[in-house]
Design a protein around this motif. Sequence first.
Motif, PDB file in Angstrom:
ATOM      1  N   LEU A 117       7.395  -3.993   4.934  1.00  0.00           N
ATOM      2  CA  LEU A 117       8.166  -2.754   4.938  1.00  0.00           C
ATOM      3  C   LEU A 117       9.108  -2.833   3.750  1.00  0.00           C
ATOM      4  O   LEU A 117       9.784  -3.847   3.552  1.00  0.00           O
ATOM      5  N   GLN A 118       9.154  -1.747   2.955  1.00  0.00           N
ATOM      6  CA  GLN A 118      10.003  -1.754   1.773  1.00  0.00           C
ATOM      7  C   GLN A 118      10.744  -0.429   1.618  1.00  0.00           C
ATOM      8  O   GLN A 118      10.198   0.636   1.929  1.00  0.00           O
ATOM      9  N   CYS A 119      11.974  -0.516   1.112  1.00  0.00           N
ATOM     10  CA  CYS A 119      12.782   0.657   0.796  1.00  0.00           C
ATOM     11  C   CYS A 119      12.412   1.137  -0.613  1.00  0.00           C
ATOM     12  O   CYS A 119      11.659   0.464  -1.327  1.00  0.00           O
ATOM     13  N   PRO A 120      12.930   2.285  -1.071  1.00  0.00           N
ATOM     14  CA  PRO A 120      12.558   2.789  -2.406  1.00  0.00           C
ATOM     15  C   PRO A 120      12.894   1.815  -3.537  1.00  0.00           C
ATOM     16  O   PRO A 120      12.095   1.641  -4.465  1.00  0.00           O
ATOM     17  N   THR A 121      14.060   1.169  -3.470  1.00  0.00           N
ATOM     18  CA  THR A 121      14.466   0.248  -4.532  1.00  0.00           C
ATOM     19  C   THR A 121      13.512  -0.930  -4.642  1.00  0.00           C
ATOM     20  O   THR A 121      13.082  -1.302  -5.740  1.00  0.00           O
ATOM     21  N   CYS A 122      13.160  -1.518  -3.503  1.00  0.00           N
ATOM     22  CA  CYS A 122      12.292  -2.699  -3.515  1.00  0.00           C
ATOM     23  C   CYS A 122      10.842  -2.346  -3.823  1.00  0.00           C
ATOM     24  O   CYS A 122      10.098  -3.178  -4.330  1.00  0.00           O
ATOM     25  N   ARG A 123      10.431  -1.114  -3.535  1.00  0.00           N
ATOM     26  CA  ARG A 123       9.074  -0.700  -3.917  1.00  0.00           C
ATOM     27  C   ARG A 123       8.928  -0.617  -5.433  1.00  0.00           C
ATOM     28  O   ARG A 123       7.826  -0.746  -5.965  1.00  0.00           O
ATOM     29  N   ASP A 124      10.058  -0.413  -6.141  1.00  0.00           N
ATOM     30  CA  ASP A 124      10.023  -0.293  -7.594  1.00  0.00           C
ATOM     31  C   ASP A 124      10.206  -1.622  -8.314  1.00  0.00           C
ATOM     32  O   ASP A 124      10.166  -1.667  -9.547  1.00  0.00           O
ATOM     33  N   LEU A 125      10.417  -2.703  -7.572  1.00  0.00           N
ATOM     34  CA  LEU A 125      10.579  -4.007  -8.209  1.00  0.00           C
ATOM     35  C   LEU A 125       9.275  -4.438  -8.878  1.00  0.00           C
ATOM     36  O   LEU A 125       8.196  -4.168  -8.362  1.00  0.00           O
ATOM     37  N   PRO A 126       9.370  -5.107 -10.038  1.00  0.00           N
ATOM     38  CA  PRO A 126       8.137  -5.590 -10.674  1.00  0.00           C
ATOM     39  C   PRO A 126       7.496  -6.685  -9.831  1.00  0.00           C
ATOM     40  O   PRO A 126       8.165  -7.396  -9.089  1.00  0.00           O
ATOM     41  N   GLY A 127       6.220  -6.800  -9.928  1.00  0.00           N
ATOM     42  CA  GLY A 127       5.502  -7.819  -9.145  1.00  0.00           C
ATOM     43  C   GLY A 127       4.075  -7.401  -8.917  1.00  0.00           C
ATOM     44  O   GLY A 127       3.482  -6.674  -9.712  1.00  0.00           O
ATOM     45  N   ALA A 128       3.550  -7.845  -7.799  1.00  0.00           N
ATOM     46  CA  ALA A 128       2.151  -7.551  -7.486  1.00  0.00           C
ATOM     47  C   ALA A 128       1.938  -6.047  -7.347  1.00  0.00           C
ATOM     48  O   ALA A 128       2.790  -5.329  -6.828  1.00  0.00           O
ATOM     49  N   GLN A 129       0.802  -5.591  -7.803  1.00  0.00           N
ATOM     50  CA  GLN A 129       0.479  -4.181  -7.732  1.00  0.00           C
ATOM     51  C   GLN A 129       0.200  -3.779  -6.281  1.00  0.00           C
ATOM     52  O   GLN A 129      -0.442  -4.507  -5.531  1.00  0.00           O
ATOM     53  N   SER A 130       0.691  -2.594  -5.898  1.00  0.00           N
ATOM     54  CA  SER A 130       0.489  -2.115  -4.532  1.00  0.00           C
ATOM     55  C   SER A 130      -0.909  -1.559  -4.360  1.00  0.00           C
ATOM     56  O   SER A 130      -1.402  -0.791  -5.186  1.00  0.00           O
ATOM     57  N   ASP A 131      -1.553  -1.961  -3.278  1.00  0.00           N
ATOM     58  CA  ASP A 131      -2.865  -1.438  -2.925  1.00  0.00           C
ATOM     59  C   ASP A 131      -2.718  -0.160  -2.107  1.00  0.00           C
ATOM     60  O   ASP A 131      -3.464   0.802  -2.281  1.00  0.00           O
ATOM     61  N   THR A 132      -1.721  -0.154  -1.203  1.00  0.00           N
ATOM     62  CA  THR A 132      -1.505   0.973  -0.295  1.00  0.00           C
ATOM     63  C   THR A 132      -0.007   1.132  -0.040  1.00  0.00           C
ATOM     64  O   THR A 132       0.701   0.137   0.145  1.00  0.00           O
ATOM     65  N   ILE A 133       0.479   2.380  -0.022  1.00  0.00           N
ATOM     66  CA  ILE A 133       1.877   2.675   0.305  1.00  0.00           C
ATOM     67  C   ILE A 133       1.883   3.892   1.229  1.00  0.00           C
ATOM     68  O   ILE A 133       1.380   4.958   0.858  1.00  0.00           O
ATOM     69  N   ILE A 134       2.446   3.736   2.440  1.00  0.00           N
ATOM     70  CA  ILE A 134       2.471   4.819   3.428  1.00  0.00           C
ATOM     71  C   ILE A 134       3.866   4.909   4.043  1.00  0.00           C
ATOM     72  O   ILE A 134       4.399   3.897   4.521  1.00  0.00           O
ATOM     73  N   PRO A 135       4.477   6.106   4.073  1.00  0.00           N
ATOM     74  CA  PRO A 135       5.776   6.246   4.756  1.00  0.00           C
ATOM     75  C   PRO A 135       5.630   5.890   6.240  1.00  0.00           C
ATOM     76  O   PRO A 135       4.668   6.310   6.886  1.00  0.00           O
ATOM     77  N   VAL A 136       6.584   5.129   6.777  1.00  0.00           N
ATOM     78  CA  VAL A 136       6.462   4.716   8.182  1.00  0.00           C
ATOM     79  C   VAL A 136       6.517   5.912   9.116  1.00  0.00           C
ATOM     80  O   VAL A 136       5.974   5.863  10.222  1.00  0.00           O
ATOM     81  N   ALA A 137       7.160   7.007   8.677  1.00  0.00           N
ATOM     82  CA  ALA A 137       7.238   8.197   9.527  1.00  0.00           C
ATOM     83  C   ALA A 137       5.856   8.794   9.798  1.00  0.00           C
ATOM     84  O   ALA A 137       5.672   9.514  10.782  1.00  0.00           O
ATOM     85  N   LEU A 138       4.887   8.492   8.943  1.00  0.00           N
ATOM     86  CA  LEU A 138       3.534   9.033   9.121  1.00  0.00           C
ATOM     87  C   LEU A 138       2.634   8.112   9.924  1.00  0.00           C
ATOM     88  O   LEU A 138       1.525   8.489  10.287  1.00  0.00           O
ATOM     89  N   LEU A 139       3.093   6.894  10.190  1.00  0.00           N
ATOM     90  CA  LEU A 139       2.245   5.911  10.852  1.00  0.00           C
ATOM     91  C   LEU A 139       2.269   6.070  12.371  1.00  0.00           C
ATOM     92  O   LEU A 139       3.322   6.277  12.966  1.00  0.00           O
TER      93      LEU A 139
END
Length: 201
Positions: A117-139
């Motif tokens: 689980l990541q917030c907007p700031t941590c999703r923008d941190l450099p590192g491994a490329q994201s395969d999938t990103i889904i808002p938890v509100a939709l899960l």
Amino acid sequence: MPRLHQYRNRNACYVLTAIGGKVITYQLTPEGEKKLAAARIGPGEQFERSILLDLYRSGDAYTGGSGVDDPLASQMEMDFANDPVPETAFPACDICKSVNDLHLTLRGIPDKLAAQLQCPTCRDLPGAQSDTIIPVALLSRPLLSRLFQMKTVAARSPGVKLFEELLRAEFESKWEALRKRRGNAQTSLFDIGTKDGLGLD
């Protein structure tokens, strides 16, 4: 303890609470407002954190990362008393512990993805490329289960496991409510029969 507030410029409410020493704003869906009203909780009133947690896991309370858009909210006196439900009951970013605008992220190589689980700031941190990103509100529980069947997830973070547990608890509470409704309906039928003198007892 969370407190319900009403916006000054529109007919809607939001909830302020303290998590991790920070004041967090939870927006409410119309259904969430109805649930609080049914519980006789009105603007300006405090309520137990467990109620907010129930609204969160049903999708009726959510954070959008926008903060408070009521200009007087920051000037209001907020009394956050001790609450039996711990702050850690709410899912948070696995990196910085923020609860704002959480997304489920799958990162890493295709056969060894890590779920966090990541917030907007941590999703923008450099590192491994994201395969999938889904808002938890939709899960939902079925969607999350299907996602983990489709993707090879090698590791699930503590935040993801907590979120899965919340979805499971919401699922079980709905079945328990259904069982109670069906049980009450059967009881009322027998009561009516007894009053009519049918000798059902």
